[in-house]
Design an enzyme around this catalytic site. Structure first.
Site, mmCIF file in Angstrom:
data_model
loop_
_atom_site.group_PDB
_atom_site.id
_atom_site.type_symbol
_atom_site.label_atom_id
_atom_site.label_comp_id
_atom_site.label_asym_id
_atom_site.label_seq_id
_atom_site.Cartn_x
_atom_site.Cartn_y
_atom_site.Cartn_z
ATOM 1 C CG HIS A 110 -110.489 52.735 -13.272
ATOM 2 N ND1 HIS A 110 -109.424 51.878 -13.061
ATOM 3 C CD2 HIS A 110 -110.660 53.422 -12.105
ATOM 4 C CE1 HIS A 110 -108.982 52.016 -11.822
ATOM 5 N NE2 HIS A 110 -109.712 52.942 -11.225
ATOM 6 C CE LYS A 131 -106.252 54.598 -13.065
ATOM 7 N NZ LYS A 131 -107.487 55.160 -12.670
ATOM 8 C CG ASP A 148 -98.038 65.177 -31.803
ATOM 9 O OD1 ASP A 148 -99.085 65.857 -31.816
ATOM 10 O OD2 ASP A 148 -96.915 65.662 -31.577
#
Length: 369
Positions: free
Chosen positions: A315, A317, A322
């Site tokens: 779940h 996001k 870098d």
């Protein structure tokens, strides 16, 4: 290719570990810093609950669905949040897509009973569930969004000073079965940002695209760390995400529950074509069900992007650029998140903070199919 990347990530961790003294080294200069100054030492302290670390101004917690305690629904990352709610003395604002976990439900009710001003905003589709009904019975004011778009935020503001946010809904599955995180930040200015967003919903009854960008402090520096605050659909989050992706010079790792945004997907593929190392994990069920998923274009481009291996939901996001910039929040990489849903995004510029998400990425990546 996947095994090669796992070995590369492990090697980077080993090399870094060889150079880490008892106390954390000073944070390298941040080229994106507004002031251009070097961030002070950020001491990273292992935490006893969940998987994460604390760095003074923040505490970070990851769920661990494979931990045996997770199956017992005990010992999870709800513990620190419950303790924080129990410490509230004046105000408690909660904006959450879904809530049902008893520990958090009871902590909110305890706060209300001891005189804390509690206000809640929920997704209307979930108002009839048992926990919201208990809140109503206790006299806690709750407002649903009553819109086609989702009130998809996940944040808590305590006493106008402490903000909890992340990817997790306050449910048993969200905090025990799914891959999620909770982030605690102590900052009056950040709390002011979130309170302004909360009041737009709770006081002004403005949701979705019926709002205007009014974040008081969109760019903050917390102990030398640059923190950007974005709310969707107010602020044009997608354009900023694409901009940061195009700034990637070495690596881009992502964990995405839902990834259907063509502009973000194309930006990822273009950086890969230019030689940036790209790897990602996407939720298996969402890959199967999403119309216009970016999974197939990623695989067709030869990228190291895999379906997750968790029986629950992957779940997260999260995008890590870098190994020094982390994009995180409730915002799925989708058109709905950009144009209709109420969402939260933080962009945090700090290599030591990013290293915690690198560790989580390696864990999720190693389990991926």
């Amino acid at each position: 290719m996947k095994k090669l990347l796992i070995l590369l990530l492990a090697s980077l961790t080993l090399l870094a570990a060889c150079d880490i003294p008892t106390t954390a080294p000073p944070t390298p200069p941040n080229p994106d810093s507004v002031t251009g100054t070097v961030a002070p030492t950020l001491e990273v302290i292992p935490l006893p609950v969940g998987v994460g670390s604390s760095g003074g101004w923040y505490a970070l917690y990851f769920t661990d669905p494979l931990d045996p305690l997770s199956a017992q629904r005990t010992g999870g990352i709800d513990g620190p949040l419950v303790a924080a709610i129990d410490s509230a003395r004046l105000t408690l604002d909660v904006a959450i897509y879904s809530i049902g976990l008893r520990s958090i439900r009871d902590a909110i009710i305890r706060a209300h009973k001891r005189g804390v001003q509690v206000r809640m905003v929920l997704e209307s589709d979930h108002l009839e569930r048992s926990a919201p009904q208990r809140f109503k019975e206790e006299g806690i004011p709750i407002l649903g969004d009553r819109r086609e778009g989702l009130m998809h935020n996940k944040f808590v503001i305590i006493d106008g000073y402490e903000v909890w946010t992340g990817s997790a809904n306050f449910t048993e599955t969200g905090l025990y079965a799914d891959n999620n995180f909770l982030l605690r930040i102590r900052s009056m200015e950040l709390a002011e940002n979130f309170t302004k967003e909360f009041d737009e919903m709770f006081v002004d009854d403005k949701f979705g695209d019926n709002i205007v960008p009014e974040t008081p402090h969109p760019l903050l520096t917390l102990e030398g760390t640059e923190v950007e605050t974005w709310f969707s659909p107010d602020d044009g989050v997608q354009a900023r995400i694409v901009e940061i992706i195009y700034s990637a010079q070495e690596s881009l790792y992502f964990m995405a529950f839902s990834f259907t945004s063509d502009p973000i997907g194309e930006a990822v593929r273009e950086r890969a074509r230019d030689g940036v190392t790209v790897a990602g994990v996407m939720d298996d069920e969402q890959v199967n069900s999403n119309i216009g998923t970016e999974f197939d274009p990623f695989r067709q481009a030869g990228l190291d992007v895999y379906r997750d291996g968790n029986e629950g939901q992957m779940h997260h996001k999260v995008i890590i650029i870098d190994e020094r910039i982390v994009i995180l929040g409730s915002y799925n990489f989708s058109n709905a998140a950009e144009t209709r849903n109420d969402e939260t995004v933080l962009i945090i510029h700090n290599p030591q903070f990013a290293s915690q998400f690198i560790e989580e990425f390696k864990r999720v990546y190693a389990q991926a199919q």
